[in-house]
Design a protein around this motif. Structure first.
Motif, PDB file in Angstrom:
ATOM      1  N   TYR A 161       0.838  -1.201   0.000  1.00  0.00           N
ATOM      2  CA  TYR A 161       0.000   0.000   0.000  1.00  0.00           C
ATOM      3  C   TYR A 161       0.870   1.246   0.000  1.00  0.00           C
ATOM      4  CZ  TYR A 161      -3.176   3.569   1.722  1.00  0.00           C
ATOM      5  OH  TYR A 161      -3.883   4.726   1.877  1.00  0.00           O
ATOM      6  N   ALA A 162       1.891   1.286   0.847  1.00  0.00           N
ATOM      7  CA  ALA A 162       2.765   2.452   0.930  1.00  0.00           C
ATOM      8  C   ALA A 162       3.446   2.717  -0.405  1.00  0.00           C
ATOM      9  CB  ALA A 162       3.805   2.251   2.029  1.00  0.00           C
ATOM     10  N   ALA A 163       3.863   1.661  -1.085  1.00  0.00           N
ATOM     11  CA  ALA A 163       4.538   1.826  -2.369  1.00  0.00           C
ATOM     12  C   ALA A 163       3.601   2.420  -3.415  1.00  0.00           C
ATOM     13  CB  ALA A 163       5.086   0.486  -2.837  1.00  0.00           C
ATOM     14  N   ASP A 164       2.300   2.266  -3.232  1.00  0.00           N
ATOM     15  CA  ASP A 164       1.325   2.808  -4.182  1.00  0.00           C
ATOM     16  C   ASP A 164       1.021   4.283  -3.951  1.00  0.00           C
ATOM     17  OD1 ASP A 164       1.120   0.405  -5.430  1.00  0.00           O
ATOM     18  OD2 ASP A 164      -0.700  -0.212  -4.384  1.00  0.00           O
ATOM     19  N   LEU A 165       1.449   4.836  -2.840  1.00  0.00           N
ATOM     20  CA  LEU A 165       1.173   6.243  -2.556  1.00  0.00           C
ATOM     21  C   LEU A 165       1.978   7.128  -3.503  1.00  0.00           C
ATOM     22  CD1 LEU A 165       1.265   6.177   1.346  1.00  0.00           C
ATOM     23  CD2 LEU A 165      -0.748   6.414  -0.108  1.00  0.00           C
ATOM     24  N   PRO A 166       1.409   8.290  -3.888  1.00  0.00           N
ATOM     25  CA  PRO A 166       2.151   9.169  -4.793  1.00  0.00           C
ATOM     26  C   PRO A 166       3.365   9.793  -4.114  1.00  0.00           C
ATOM     27  CG  PRO A 166       0.124  10.229  -4.063  1.00  0.00           C
ATOM     28  CD  PRO A 166       0.089   8.826  -3.523  1.00  0.00           C
ATOM     29  N   LEU A 167       4.387  10.011  -4.903  1.00  0.00           N
ATOM     30  CA  LEU A 167       5.612  10.645  -4.417  1.00  0.00           C
ATOM     31  C   LEU A 167       5.324  12.110  -4.097  1.00  0.00           C
ATOM     32  CD1 LEU A 167       8.590   9.902  -4.001  1.00  0.00           C
ATOM     33  CD2 LEU A 167       9.002  10.664  -6.348  1.00  0.00           C
ATOM     34  N   LEU A 168       5.765  12.560  -2.935  1.00  0.00           N
ATOM     35  CA  LEU A 168       5.547  13.950  -2.521  1.00  0.00           C
ATOM     36  C   LEU A 168       6.290  14.909  -3.448  1.00  0.00           C
ATOM     37  CD1 LEU A 168       4.291  15.792  -0.318  1.00  0.00           C
ATOM     38  CD2 LEU A 168       6.470  15.600   0.907  1.00  0.00           C
ATOM     39  N   LYS A 169       5.586  15.966  -3.850  1.00  0.00           N
ATOM     40  CA  LYS A 169       6.201  16.973  -4.722  1.00  0.00           C
ATOM     41  C   LYS A 169       6.523  18.224  -3.914  1.00  0.00           C
ATOM     42  CE  LYS A 169       3.897  15.446  -8.877  1.00  0.00           C
ATOM     43  NZ  LYS A 169       2.785  15.615  -9.778  1.00  0.00           N
ATOM     44  N   GLU A 170       7.558  18.927  -4.340  1.00  0.00           N
ATOM     45  CA  GLU A 170       7.933  20.179  -3.670  1.00  0.00           C
ATOM     46  C   GLU A 170       6.819  21.210  -3.764  1.00  0.00           C
ATOM     47  OE1 GLU A 170      11.658  21.519  -5.262  1.00  0.00           O
ATOM     48  OE2 GLU A 170      12.745  19.782  -4.499  1.00  0.00           O
ATOM     49  N   SER A 171       5.980  21.089  -4.786  1.00  0.00           N
ATOM     50  CA  SER A 171       4.901  22.055  -4.999  1.00  0.00           C
ATOM     51  C   SER A 171       3.696  21.827  -4.080  1.00  0.00           C
ATOM     52  CB  SER A 171       4.445  22.009  -6.455  1.00  0.00           C
ATOM     53  OG  SER A 171       4.006  20.706  -6.779  1.00  0.00           O
ATOM     54  N   ASP A 172       3.663  20.698  -3.386  1.00  0.00           N
ATOM     55  CA  ASP A 172       2.579  20.430  -2.441  1.00  0.00           C
ATOM     56  C   ASP A 172       2.575  21.549  -1.385  1.00  0.00           C
ATOM     57  OD1 ASP A 172       0.888  17.945  -1.007  1.00  0.00           O
ATOM     58  OD2 ASP A 172       1.922  19.280   0.418  1.00  0.00           O
ATOM     59  N   PRO A 173       1.420  22.162  -1.101  1.00  0.00           N
ATOM     60  CA  PRO A 173       1.390  23.303  -0.171  1.00  0.00           C
ATOM     61  C   PRO A 173       1.984  23.003   1.216  1.00  0.00           C
ATOM     62  CG  PRO A 173      -0.709  23.071  -1.301  1.00  0.00           C
ATOM     63  CD  PRO A 173       0.122  21.889  -1.691  1.00  0.00           C
ATOM     64  N   VAL A 174       1.679  21.842   1.764  1.00  0.00           N
ATOM     65  CA  VAL A 174       2.233  21.506   3.094  1.00  0.00           C
ATOM     66  C   VAL A 174       3.746  21.261   2.979  1.00  0.00           C
ATOM     67  CG1 VAL A 174       2.128  19.926   5.060  1.00  0.00           C
ATOM     68  CG2 VAL A 174       0.036  20.556   3.847  1.00  0.00           C
ATOM     69  N   ALA A 175       4.146  20.575   1.919  1.00  0.00           N
ATOM     70  CA  ALA A 175       5.577  20.334   1.698  1.00  0.00           C
ATOM     71  C   ALA A 175       6.321  21.660   1.577  1.00  0.00           C
ATOM     72  CB  ALA A 175       5.769  19.495   0.435  1.00  0.00           C
ATOM     73  N   LYS A 176       5.728  22.583   0.831  1.00  0.00           N
ATOM     74  CA  LYS A 176       6.339  23.906   0.654  1.00  0.00           C
ATOM     75  C   LYS A 176       6.488  24.621   1.994  1.00  0.00           C
ATOM     76  CE  LYS A 176       5.797  26.401  -3.615  1.00  0.00           C
ATOM     77  NZ  LYS A 176       4.925  27.068  -4.521  1.00  0.00           N
ATOM     78  N   SER A 177       5.440  24.553   2.807  1.00  0.00           N
ATOM     79  CA  SER A 177       5.474  25.257   4.093  1.00  0.00           C
ATOM     80  C   SER A 177       6.511  24.659   5.046  1.00  0.00           C
ATOM     81  CB  SER A 177       4.081  25.246   4.741  1.00  0.00           C
ATOM     82  OG  SER A 177       3.778  23.954   5.219  1.00  0.00           O
ATOM     83  N   LEU A 178       6.888  23.395   4.807  1.00  0.00           N
ATOM     84  CA  LEU A 178       7.894  22.752   5.663  1.00  0.00           C
ATOM     85  C   LEU A 178       9.267  22.694   4.998  1.00  0.00           C
ATOM     86  CD1 LEU A 178       5.773  19.830   7.188  1.00  0.00           C
ATOM     87  CD2 LEU A 178       6.493  21.946   8.294  1.00  0.00           C
ATOM     88  N   GLY A 179       9.400  23.379   3.872  1.00  0.00           N
ATOM     89  CA  GLY A 179      10.704  23.446   3.206  1.00  0.00           C
ATOM     90  C   GLY A 179      11.158  22.121   2.629  1.00  0.00           C
ATOM     91  N   TYR A 180      10.228  21.342   2.088  1.00  0.00           N
ATOM     92  CA  TYR A 180      10.582  20.035   1.525  1.00  0.00           C
ATOM     93  C   TYR A 180      11.325  20.194   0.203  1.00  0.00           C
ATOM     94  CZ  TYR A 180      10.026  15.339  -0.443  1.00  0.00           C
ATOM     95  OH  TYR A 180      10.248  14.108  -0.999  1.00  0.00           O
ATOM     96  N   PHE A 181      12.499  19.572   0.118  1.00  0.00           N
ATOM     97  CA  PHE A 181      13.286  19.545  -1.115  1.00  0.00           C
ATOM     98  C   PHE A 181      13.532  18.078  -1.468  1.00  0.00           C
ATOM     99  CE2 PHE A 181      14.835  23.875  -1.992  1.00  0.00           C
ATOM    100  CZ  PHE A 181      14.368  24.525  -0.876  1.00  0.00           C
ATOM    101  N   THR A 182      13.309  17.713  -2.727  1.00  0.00           N
ATOM    102  CA  THR A 182      13.508  16.311  -3.124  1.00  0.00           C
ATOM    103  C   THR A 182      14.991  15.939  -3.104  1.00  0.00           C
ATOM    104  OG1 THR A 182      13.491  16.983  -5.442  1.00  0.00           O
ATOM    105  CG2 THR A 182      11.419  16.147  -4.521  1.00  0.00           C
ATOM    106  N   ASN A 183      15.862  16.960  -3.205  1.00  0.00           N
ATOM    107  CA  ASN A 183      17.299  16.729  -3.108  1.00  0.00           C
ATOM    108  C   ASN A 183      17.825  17.557  -1.929  1.00  0.00           C
ATOM    109  OD1 ASN A 183      20.067  16.630  -3.301  1.00  0.00           O
ATOM    110  ND2 ASN A 183      20.099  16.847  -5.541  1.00  0.00           N
ATOM    111  N   ALA A 184      18.203  16.887  -0.875  1.00  0.00           N
ATOM    112  CA  ALA A 184      18.639  17.576   0.347  1.00  0.00           C
ATOM    113  C   ALA A 184      19.821  18.511   0.109  1.00  0.00           C
ATOM    114  CB  ALA A 184      18.993  16.547   1.420  1.00  0.00           C
ATOM    115  N   ASP A 185      20.630  18.227  -0.914  1.00  0.00           N
ATOM    116  CA  ASP A 185      21.795  19.070  -1.181  1.00  0.00           C
ATOM    117  C   ASP A 185      21.418  20.378  -1.880  1.00  0.00           C
ATOM    118  OD1 ASP A 185      23.524  17.242  -0.003  1.00  0.00           O
ATOM    119  OD2 ASP A 185      23.647  16.067  -1.850  1.00  0.00           O
TER     120      ASP A 185
END
Ligand code: SF4
Length: 117
Positions: A35-59
């Motif tokens: 089930y977890a593998a079927d979940l969509p990959l989080l995008k940087e453009s997601d509003p919550v991800a953006k508010s938490l400073g999510y970057f797909t590449n930590a570097d």
């Protein structure tokens, strides 16, 4: 009924229950990872991800905006070392902060907390 027959019956009942518990637990675990593998990959453009400073590449984190990623342990900070992360495969995992998505092992957000040793 003899006492040894009762003991044998109890032993068999416990054995069957233990076997069913093990099988059921394995199925639940297998099912949850599928089930977890079927979940969509989080995008940087997601509003919550953006508010938490999510970057797909930590570097590539904007360290002026997110100075937590510029500390002495900055290079170690990535999802794969975060206490909220559970790996699905070597490159992806589940994050407790984003339960409806998977995240990249090499990603980062400002909620990062070191996984206990
Ligand atoms: S909380 Fe941890 S695992 Fe989740 S996105 Fe942020 S750094 Fe990655």
């Amino acid at each position: 009924m003899k006492k040894t027959d009762e003991k044998r019956r109890s032993f068999l009942q416990y054995s069957v229950l233990a076997t069913l518990g093990t099988l059921f637990g394995g199925l639940v675990k297998l099912n949850s990872s599928v089930y977890a593998a079927d979940l969509p990959l989080l995008k940087e453009s997601d509003p919550v991800a953006k508010s938490l400073g999510y970057f797909t590449n930590a570097d590539q984190v904007d360290t002026k905006k997110w100075p937590k990623r510029s500390g002495p342990d900055a290079k170690q900070q990535r999802c794969s070392t975060c206490m909220f992360y559970t790996a699905i495969d070597p490159k992806h995992g589940k994050c407790q902060i984003f339960p409806n998505n998977t995240v990249e092992a090499n990603a980062w957000c400002n909620t990062w907390s070191k996984k206990p040793a």
